[in-house]
Design a protein around this motif. Structure first.
Motif, PDB file in Angstrom:
ATOM      1  N   LEU A   1       0.850  -1.197  -0.119  1.00  0.00           N
ATOM      2  CA  LEU A   1       0.053   0.036  -0.029  1.00  0.00           C
ATOM      3  C   LEU A   1       0.770   1.206  -0.019  1.00  0.00           C
ATOM      4  CD1 LEU A   1      -2.710   1.332   0.178  1.00  0.00           C
ATOM      5  CD2 LEU A   1      -2.917   1.016   2.611  1.00  0.00           C
ATOM      6  N   ASN A   2       2.054   1.210   0.707  1.00  0.00           N
ATOM      7  CA  ASN A   2       2.848   2.463   0.847  1.00  0.00           C
ATOM      8  C   ASN A   2       3.458   2.852  -0.391  1.00  0.00           C
ATOM      9  OD1 ASN A   2       4.723   0.485   1.019  1.00  0.00           O
ATOM     10  ND2 ASN A   2       5.904   1.188   2.703  1.00  0.00           N
ATOM     11  N   LYS A   3       3.824   1.821  -1.276  1.00  0.00           N
ATOM     12  CA  LYS A   3       4.266   1.916  -2.471  1.00  0.00           C
ATOM     13  C   LYS A   3       3.334   2.286  -3.681  1.00  0.00           C
ATOM     14  CE  LYS A   3       6.871  -0.584  -6.118  1.00  0.00           C
ATOM     15  NZ  LYS A   3       7.432  -1.782  -6.554  1.00  0.00           N
ATOM     16  N   TYR A   4       2.103   1.984  -3.510  1.00  0.00           N
ATOM     17  CA  TYR A   4       1.057   2.486  -4.133  1.00  0.00           C
ATOM     18  C   TYR A   4       0.856   3.983  -4.131  1.00  0.00           C
ATOM     19  CZ  TYR A   4      -3.681   3.105  -5.996  1.00  0.00           C
ATOM     20  OH  TYR A   4      -4.923   3.230  -6.930  1.00  0.00           O
TER      21      TYR A   4
ATOM     22  N   SER B   1       3.011   5.946  -2.949  1.00  0.00           N
ATOM     23  CA  SER B   1       4.241   6.712  -3.540  1.00  0.00           C
ATOM     24  C   SER B   1       3.987   6.901  -5.444  1.00  0.00           C
ATOM     25  CB  SER B   1       5.485   5.973  -3.253  1.00  0.00           C
ATOM     26  OG  SER B   1       6.508   6.441  -3.669  1.00  0.00           O
ATOM     27  N   GLU B   2       3.917   5.538  -5.613  1.00  0.00           N
ATOM     28  CA  GLU B   2       3.771   5.664  -7.241  1.00  0.00           C
ATOM     29  C   GLU B   2       2.758   6.543  -7.821  1.00  0.00           C
ATOM     30  OE1 GLU B   2       6.325   1.471  -7.989  1.00  0.00           O
ATOM     31  OE2 GLU B   2       4.255   1.455  -8.673  1.00  0.00           O
ATOM     32  N   ALA B   3       1.563   6.795  -7.038  1.00  0.00           N
ATOM     33  CA  ALA B   3       0.488   7.404  -7.613  1.00  0.00           C
ATOM     34  C   ALA B   3       0.618   8.890  -7.364  1.00  0.00           C
ATOM     35  CB  ALA B   3      -0.808   7.160  -6.514  1.00  0.00           C
ATOM     36  N   GLY B   4       2.076   9.237  -6.919  1.00  0.00           N
ATOM     37  CA  GLY B   4       2.283  10.611  -6.677  1.00  0.00           C
ATOM     38  C   GLY B   4       1.665  11.294  -5.505  1.00  0.00           C
ATOM     39  N   TYR B   5       1.157  10.489  -4.582  1.00  0.00           N
ATOM     40  CA  TYR B   5       0.337  10.936  -3.535  1.00  0.00           C
ATOM     41  C   TYR B   5       1.536  11.639  -2.323  1.00  0.00           C
ATOM     42  CZ  TYR B   5      -3.259  12.129   0.017  1.00  0.00           C
ATOM     43  OH  TYR B   5      -3.949  12.731   0.898  1.00  0.00           O
ATOM     44  N   CYS B   6       2.273  10.694  -1.842  1.00  0.00           N
ATOM     45  CA  CYS B   6       3.317  11.077  -0.690  1.00  0.00           C
ATOM     46  C   CYS B   6       4.392  10.185  -1.054  1.00  0.00           C
ATOM     47  CB  CYS B   6       2.424  11.281   0.494  1.00  0.00           C
ATOM     48  SG  CYS B   6       1.973   9.454   0.904  1.00  0.00           S
ATOM     49  N   SER B   7       5.449  10.309   0.023  1.00  0.00           N
ATOM     50  CA  SER B   7       6.584   9.401   0.115  1.00  0.00           C
ATOM     51  C   SER B   7       5.969   7.965   0.670  1.00  0.00           C
ATOM     52  CB  SER B   7       7.590   9.782   0.728  1.00  0.00           C
ATOM     53  OG  SER B   7       7.547  10.083   2.138  1.00  0.00           O
ATOM     54  N   ARG B   8       6.856   7.087   0.582  1.00  0.00           N
ATOM     55  CA  ARG B   8       6.554   5.678   1.362  1.00  0.00           C
ATOM     56  C   ARG B   8       6.381   5.985   3.004  1.00  0.00           C
ATOM     57  NH1 ARG B   8       9.405   0.740  -1.732  1.00  0.00           N
ATOM     58  NH2 ARG B   8       9.088   1.621  -3.762  1.00  0.00           N
ATOM     59  N   ARG B   9       7.470   6.834   3.265  1.00  0.00           N
ATOM     60  CA  ARG B   9       7.448   7.083   4.865  1.00  0.00           C
ATOM     61  C   ARG B   9       6.340   7.876   4.989  1.00  0.00           C
ATOM     62  NH1 ARG B   9      12.730  10.161   6.709  1.00  0.00           N
ATOM     63  NH2 ARG B   9      13.582   8.031   5.930  1.00  0.00           N
ATOM     64  N   GLU B  10       6.025   8.872   4.463  1.00  0.00           N
ATOM     65  CA  GLU B  10       4.635   9.629   4.618  1.00  0.00           C
ATOM     66  C   GLU B  10       3.374   8.637   4.776  1.00  0.00           C
ATOM     67  OE1 GLU B  10       4.315  12.222   6.005  1.00  0.00           O
ATOM     68  OE2 GLU B  10       2.520  13.232   5.625  1.00  0.00           O
TER      69      GLU B  10
ATOM     70  N   THR C   1      -7.822   4.081   3.689  1.00  0.00           N
ATOM     71  CA  THR C   1      -8.803   2.741   3.524  1.00  0.00           C
ATOM     72  C   THR C   1      -8.564   2.136   2.291  1.00  0.00           C
ATOM     73  OG1 THR C   1     -10.751   4.236   2.448  1.00  0.00           O
ATOM     74  CG2 THR C   1     -10.619   4.098   4.811  1.00  0.00           C
ATOM     75  N   VAL C   2      -8.671   0.903   2.129  1.00  0.00           N
ATOM     76  CA  VAL C   2      -8.786  -0.043   1.019  1.00  0.00           C
ATOM     77  C   VAL C   2     -10.180  -0.748   0.974  1.00  0.00           C
ATOM     78  CG1 VAL C   2      -7.520  -1.881   0.016  1.00  0.00           C
ATOM     79  CG2 VAL C   2      -6.317  -0.525   1.291  1.00  0.00           C
TER      80      VAL C   2
ATOM     81  N   VAL D   1      -0.345  -0.915   8.432  1.00  0.00           N
ATOM     82  CA  VAL D   1       0.619  -0.476   7.787  1.00  0.00           C
ATOM     83  C   VAL D   1       1.320  -2.016   7.110  1.00  0.00           C
ATOM     84  CG1 VAL D   1       3.191  -0.230   8.222  1.00  0.00           C
ATOM     85  CG2 VAL D   1       1.265   1.161   9.411  1.00  0.00           C
ATOM     86  N   GLY D   2       1.916  -2.072   5.946  1.00  0.00           N
ATOM     87  CA  GLY D   2       2.272  -3.301   5.367  1.00  0.00           C
ATOM     88  C   GLY D   2       1.241  -4.005   4.467  1.00  0.00           C
ATOM     89  N   ALA D   3       0.209  -3.449   4.407  1.00  0.00           N
ATOM     90  CA  ALA D   3      -0.801  -4.119   3.731  1.00  0.00           C
ATOM     91  C   ALA D   3      -0.507  -4.240   2.249  1.00  0.00           C
ATOM     92  CB  ALA D   3      -2.201  -3.281   3.889  1.00  0.00           C
ATOM     93  N   GLU D   4      -0.994  -5.417   1.416  1.00  0.00           N
ATOM     94  CA  GLU D   4      -0.665  -5.656   0.304  1.00  0.00           C
ATOM     95  C   GLU D   4      -2.028  -5.349  -0.446  1.00  0.00           C
ATOM     96  OE1 GLU D   4       1.961  -6.669  -1.411  1.00  0.00           O
ATOM     97  OE2 GLU D   4       3.341  -7.081   0.321  1.00  0.00           O
ATOM     98  N   LEU D   5      -1.995  -5.033  -1.931  1.00  0.00           N
ATOM     99  CA  LEU D   5      -3.157  -4.617  -2.564  1.00  0.00           C
ATOM    100  C   LEU D   5      -3.451  -5.559  -3.764  1.00  0.00           C
ATOM    101  CD1 LEU D   5      -2.695  -0.781  -3.013  1.00  0.00           C
ATOM    102  CD2 LEU D   5      -4.345  -1.901  -1.503  1.00  0.00           C
ATOM    103  N   GLY D   6      -4.484  -5.803  -3.989  1.00  0.00           N
ATOM    104  CA  GLY D   6      -4.954  -6.531  -5.262  1.00  0.00           C
ATOM    105  C   GLY D   6      -5.033  -5.727  -6.460  1.00  0.00           C
ATOM    106  N   GLU D   7      -5.208  -6.068  -7.680  1.00  0.00           N
ATOM    107  CA  GLU D   7      -5.650  -5.344  -8.693  1.00  0.00           C
ATOM    108  C   GLU D   7      -6.867  -4.395  -8.920  1.00  0.00           C
ATOM    109  OE1 GLU D   7      -2.951  -7.718 -11.884  1.00  0.00           O
ATOM    110  OE2 GLU D   7      -5.117  -7.390 -12.340  1.00  0.00           O
TER     111      GLU D   7
END
Length: 239
Positions: free
Chosen positions: A3-6, A8-17, A28-29, A36-42
């Motif tokens: 989720l944090n990478k998603y 970040s790559e969406a341009g919303y914020c850094s992974r730390r943020e 929310t998902v 924290v650490g959640a994984e996303l599906g497509e």
């Protein structure tokens, strides 16, 4: 994808943020509070503070995927993306895309700061082990002595549970000096000066790595050039 990478790559914020926002329960998902650490599906839908965060559409060939700008931050602007903070840097710039600062300058300092929509480069630029130089011009409240310069350059000053690294320091006037750091500890230069009995009256950042502030006036910003980006991110695929 995490989720944090998603975010970040969406341009919303850094992974730390992103991890901070997730920890505060603001992400929310599929309508459920994320962890924290959640994984996303497509097919998962992500939102921050109730606002949907869509994935970034890949850029066309030879075009930048992200925004990169250099900004001359005036005194009084706060380096935060929190909209409720008066004088926040995002509001001060008013960019059409969502951007956030790489590192920070405290409210009483001025000069160059970089902003981007690419959260994955933040840690790369800020980590001291990468030896990314940041240059500052500093005015203090009394005469700059050789002993003071040697002490500042030597390093080993304790702060925030760490010690300062050796750095480059040179005198530029009776009460002024230039300093080049590869660290980014909170209020580092002010605390270093305080250690030797000096008080900073003006702190101006003039350069980050290969990017000078140039002729930017307070409050002005510009896009980074390709040459400047190559100095920060040699791999063009990251642009």
């Amino acid at each position: 994808m995490r989720l944090n990478k998603y975010l970040s790559e969406a341009g919303y914020c850094s992974r730390r943020e992103a991890d901070r926002l997730i920890g505060e329960g603001r992400v929310t998902v599929n309508g459920l509070r994320a962890r924290v650490g959640a994984e996303l599906g497509e097919a998962d839908k992500v939102a921050v503070d109730g606002q949907t965060v869509a994935p970034r559409t890949p850029g066309a060939p030879n075009k930048r995927k992200h925004v990169y700008i250099a900004y001359h931050k005036p005194v009084g602007v706060t380096c935060t993306t929190e909209a409720e903070v008066a004088g926040n840097i995002v509001e001060a710039i008013g960019h059409e895309q969502r951007i956030f600062p790489i590192g920070r300058l405290d409210k009483d300092s001025e000069g160059l700061i970089l902003l981007t929509s690419n959260g994955d480069i933040v840690n790369e630029i800020l980590r001291a082990e990468n030896s990314k130089e940041k240059e500052y011009l500093v005015g203090v409240n009394k005469d700059v002595t050789d002993q003071f310069l040697r002490g500042m350059a030597k390093g080993g000053i304790a702060m925030h549970g760490q010690t300062t690294l050796p750095c480059k320091v040179s005198k530029i006037g009776p009460v002024g000096f230039r300093i080049v750091l590869t660290q980014g500890l909170n209020r580092q230069i002010r605390l270093m000066c305080q250690h030797f009995g000096y008080r900073v009256k003006r702190l101006f950042r003039s350069r980050i790595v290969n990017i000078p502030i140039g002729h930017l006036k307070p409050g002005q910003w510009r896009k980074l050039t390709d040459a400047e980006l190559r100095g920060l991110l040699p791999n063009r695929a990251e642009w």
